[in-house]
Each structure stands twice: as C-alpha cells, then as structure tokens.
Design a protein around this motif. Structure first.
Motif, PDB file in Angstrom:
ATOM      1  N   ALA A   1       0.832  -1.212   0.000  1.00 16.68           N
ATOM      2  CA  ALA A   1       0.000   0.000   0.000  1.00 16.68           C
ATOM      3  C   ALA A   1       0.864   1.259   0.000  1.00 16.68           C
ATOM      4  N   LYS A   2       2.147   1.076   0.279  1.00 15.53           N
ATOM      5  CA  LYS A   2       3.089   2.214   0.223  1.00 15.53           C
ATOM      6  C   LYS A   2       3.818   2.257  -1.124  1.00 15.53           C
ATOM      7  N   GLU A   3       3.721   1.137  -1.881  1.00 15.91           N
ATOM      8  CA  GLU A   3       4.506   1.036  -3.129  1.00 15.91           C
ATOM      9  C   GLU A   3       3.644   1.056  -4.389  1.00 15.91           C
ATOM     10  N   CYS A   4       2.311   0.834  -4.216  1.00 15.49           N
ATOM     11  CA  CYS A   4       1.455   0.683  -5.402  1.00 15.49           C
ATOM     12  C   CYS A   4       0.319   1.698  -5.376  1.00 15.49           C
ATOM     13  N   ASP A   5      -0.182   2.026  -6.591  1.00 15.58           N
ATOM     14  CA  ASP A   5      -1.286   2.990  -6.700  1.00 15.58           C
ATOM     15  C   ASP A   5      -2.633   2.284  -6.675  1.00 15.58           C
ATOM     16  N   ALA A   6      -2.642   0.997  -7.049  1.00 15.07           N
ATOM     17  CA  ALA A   6      -3.919   0.262  -7.077  1.00 15.07           C
ATOM     18  C   ALA A   6      -3.709  -1.169  -6.621  1.00 15.07           C
ATOM     19  N   PHE A   7      -4.738  -1.727  -5.994  1.00  9.99           N
ATOM     20  CA  PHE A   7      -4.767  -3.152  -5.630  1.00  9.99           C
ATOM     21  C   PHE A   7      -5.877  -3.818  -6.435  1.00  9.99           C
ATOM     22  N   LEU A   8      -5.637  -5.068  -6.872  1.00  8.78           N
ATOM     23  CA  LEU A   8      -6.725  -5.872  -7.438  1.00  8.78           C
ATOM     24  C   LEU A   8      -6.843  -7.129  -6.560  1.00  8.78           C
ATOM     25  N   PRO A   9      -7.620  -7.036  -5.474  1.00  2.41           N
ATOM     26  CA  PRO A   9      -7.727  -8.162  -4.536  1.00  2.41           C
ATOM     27  C   PRO A   9      -8.905  -9.074  -4.836  1.00  2.41           C
ATOM     28  N   GLU A  10      -8.898 -10.233  -4.221  1.00  3.57           N
ATOM     29  CA  GLU A  10     -10.079 -11.091  -4.136  1.00  3.57           C
ATOM     30  C   GLU A  10     -10.916 -10.588  -2.954  1.00  3.57           C
TER      31      GLU A  10
END
Ligand code: GLV
Length: 327
Positions: free
Chosen positions: A43-52
């Motif tokens: 969450a500190k390194e990426c702009d978006a998450f695609l989680p289940e």
C-alpha cells in the motif's frame, strides 16, 4: 508510471495485457491471500490493488497507505475492506455487481436442488461402497416445485434467484432493506414484513445479503428455531451472517432438515469443524460466482474500474465515491 498490484497469479492474460498497456503490474505469486505485512508494504509502493473479496484490507493498511489510490475488488461483497478507513484516506473502492448475478443464481439453484434431492450425499454414498442393491429409501428427497422459497436480500442476485424459482413452480417471498413493490407485480413475488415472517413461512430460505453490522450473526439459534422442521437453509451470502455453531446444532437436532452453504466462518472451513460430520449439509468452497466466464468478466470489470480511477475517468461501480473529496 502508476503501479497496480494484482493480488493473485491466476488471472487471464486479457487482464494482465489490458493492465500492462497502461501500468506497471506487480503480481502476488501465490494462490493464497497475501499476509498482512505484505499488504501494508504494497500500500506504500502501489497505486492500485486488485484483490479477491476475502483479502483483508483493514484500517492499519489504509491509514499507512501513502501511495494507494484505488482498490478494485474482484467481488461484489466489500466486507473485506474497512470502508470508512478507505474513505477518510481518500482511497476509492470499487466492486463487481451485476456481472455475477446470473452465475450466483445458477449456483444457488445447484445448492437448493442438491440439498432437496441429496445429490452430493448419493455420490458420497456410492464412493463409500454403499450402493450394493436397489433401495431408494436412504435418499428420499424433498420437492422444490409447489414449495415456498424465502429470499433474504432482494438485490440483483436475489431477483435472479426468484426468476429461476418461478420456472420451478415455487412461490417466492422476500425480505430486503427496502420493499420493491414494482417487482412484486412484475415478478409475482410477495413481501415478508420481517425476517421472522420469512423464516416461518418458507420451505427454503436463501440468503443473498451483504455482511454488515446489521446482518452479522443474524441467523442464530432463535432464528433457526423459527424455521419449519422440514425446511432447507441456503447461504450464498457470507459465513459471518450465520452463527455457525447454532447452524450445526439446528442440523444435528433436526430443528431444520438440511442446509447447503457456499460460505463458512472462517474460510476455508477447518477439517475439525463439526459441520463436516453431518450428512444433512452440503458445503461448497465459496464458488457462487465461479463460472469460467463470470470469473473472467469480474476480473475485467475490476481492471476497467482500476484503469478509470488511475487515469482520471469515473469508474463504473464505485462503492465510496465520497473518498475523492478527501484526496
Ligand atoms: C463473492 O463472494 C463476491 O462477493 O463476489
């Protein structure tokens, strides 16, 4: 370049290709949910998450998320994300409603008919060497046609279940956060004024509600006791909506006849859970939406939502659009 963290390695090429056209893609290389400390770091390194829909993204992650802008859940349920924490941190959450409702309704009927006619039980018996002469009596089922189906939660999925039920000549009653009088006429369904009314009148009870503070452990000993002793309970919602030890007691003591559940609490269900010792329950591994086509279409919808959010367009299905005001 913006960076998207795809939280599983099992998605279709179309999903990766579409993301790679616009973003740097980082993929979690394990079929299991990523550990909390990894989620915190990403969450500190990426702009978006695609989680289940089972990947927990809690306040600790969201309050420390210095880079994260959008969570494109590949699920309609959003109980895995602390939404107030996402909103106060300006992080947009999107989900995948609509695209999965027919697949979920099909699976609901698979479970309903399985519990009614003991399909999995018959299969388990054969594999255990118990089919040695013709005798239907251990397998006698319950009819679906002519019976009353009570649907709790009358959104897209609940409505598709009702549509299928009419083809099975079932009477449908429903209870939901809001009454839908137009649908009562057009679909021939009836309103049950409360959960208790629904439980008392139904031969089949099927849950299609989100897990919220209002529905958590909504089905307990008292509620199972309101059901008919011949009734079948179906849970396609979330395991947390049910007090699982109370369901076990209700099935063991024949307070209700049978259950068919696609979700448990916790997931996966531990092999030591007493529910697994009962023959009058069938359990599937949280696969309500999981047809090949719907699995892919939910992933593509999550990608479209993420792409829109990171390129300044409006995502199709934002859950907390007010988050944008906190950027
Ligand atoms: C599955 O459970 C979903 O919420 O999409």
């Amino acid at each position: 370049m913006k960076r998207v963290w795809v939280m599983r390695p099992f998605h279709d090429e179309a999903i990766y290709n579409s993301l790679k056209q616009n973003f740097e893609v980082d993929t979690w290389d394990d079929h299991k949910t990523p550990p909390h400390d990894v989620v915190m770091e990403k969450a500190k390194e990426c702009d978006a998450f695609l989680p289940e829909g089972i990947d927990i993204i809690d306040a600790e992650v969201l309050d420390g998320a210095t880079r994260l802008e959008v969570i494109g859940n590949r699920a309609v349920g959003t109980d895995n994300v602390d939404i107030p924490a996402a909103t106060r941190n300006g992080i947009l959450l999107t989900n995948t409603p609509g695209v999965l409702q027919d697949a979920c309704a099909d699976m609901t009927f698979a479970l309903l008919l399985d519990a009614a006619r003991q399909v999995a039980y018959g299969d388990r018996s054969i594999r255990a060497g118990k089919w040695v002469f013709f005798d239907q009596t251990p397998y006698l089922g319950l009819d679906a046609y002519g019976k009353t189906l009570g649907i709790f939660g009358f959104g897209g999925i609940g409505q598709r279940v009702a549509k299928r039920a009419s083809g099975f000549d079932m009477r449908v009653i429903y209870h939901s956060r809001s009454r839908k009088i137009d649908l009562e006429e057009s679909m021939g369904v009836e309103w049950a004024p409360s959960l208790a009314d629904l439980l008392q009148a139904s031969d089949y009870v099927s849950l299609h509600c989100p897990l919220t503070d209002a529905t958590r452990k909504m089905m307990g000993a008292e509620q199972f006791a309101m059901m008919k002793s011949t009734a079948i309970f179906i849970n396609m919602a979330r395991g947390g909506v049910v007090d699982q030890p109370a369901l076990y007691e209700a099935l063991k003591n024949k307070t209700i006849a049978r259950a068919a559940i696609d979700v448990t609490d916790p997931e996966p269900i531990p092999m030591s859970d007493p529910l697994l010792t009962l023959d009058n329950v069938v359990i599937t591994p949280h696969v309500g939406s999981a047809s090949e086509a719907t699995f892919k279409n939910m992933g593509l919808m999550a990608v479209r939502n993420i792409t829109a959010a990171l390129t300044g367009d409006a995502p199709e299905t934002p859950v907390n659009p007010e988050a944008l005001q906190n950027r």
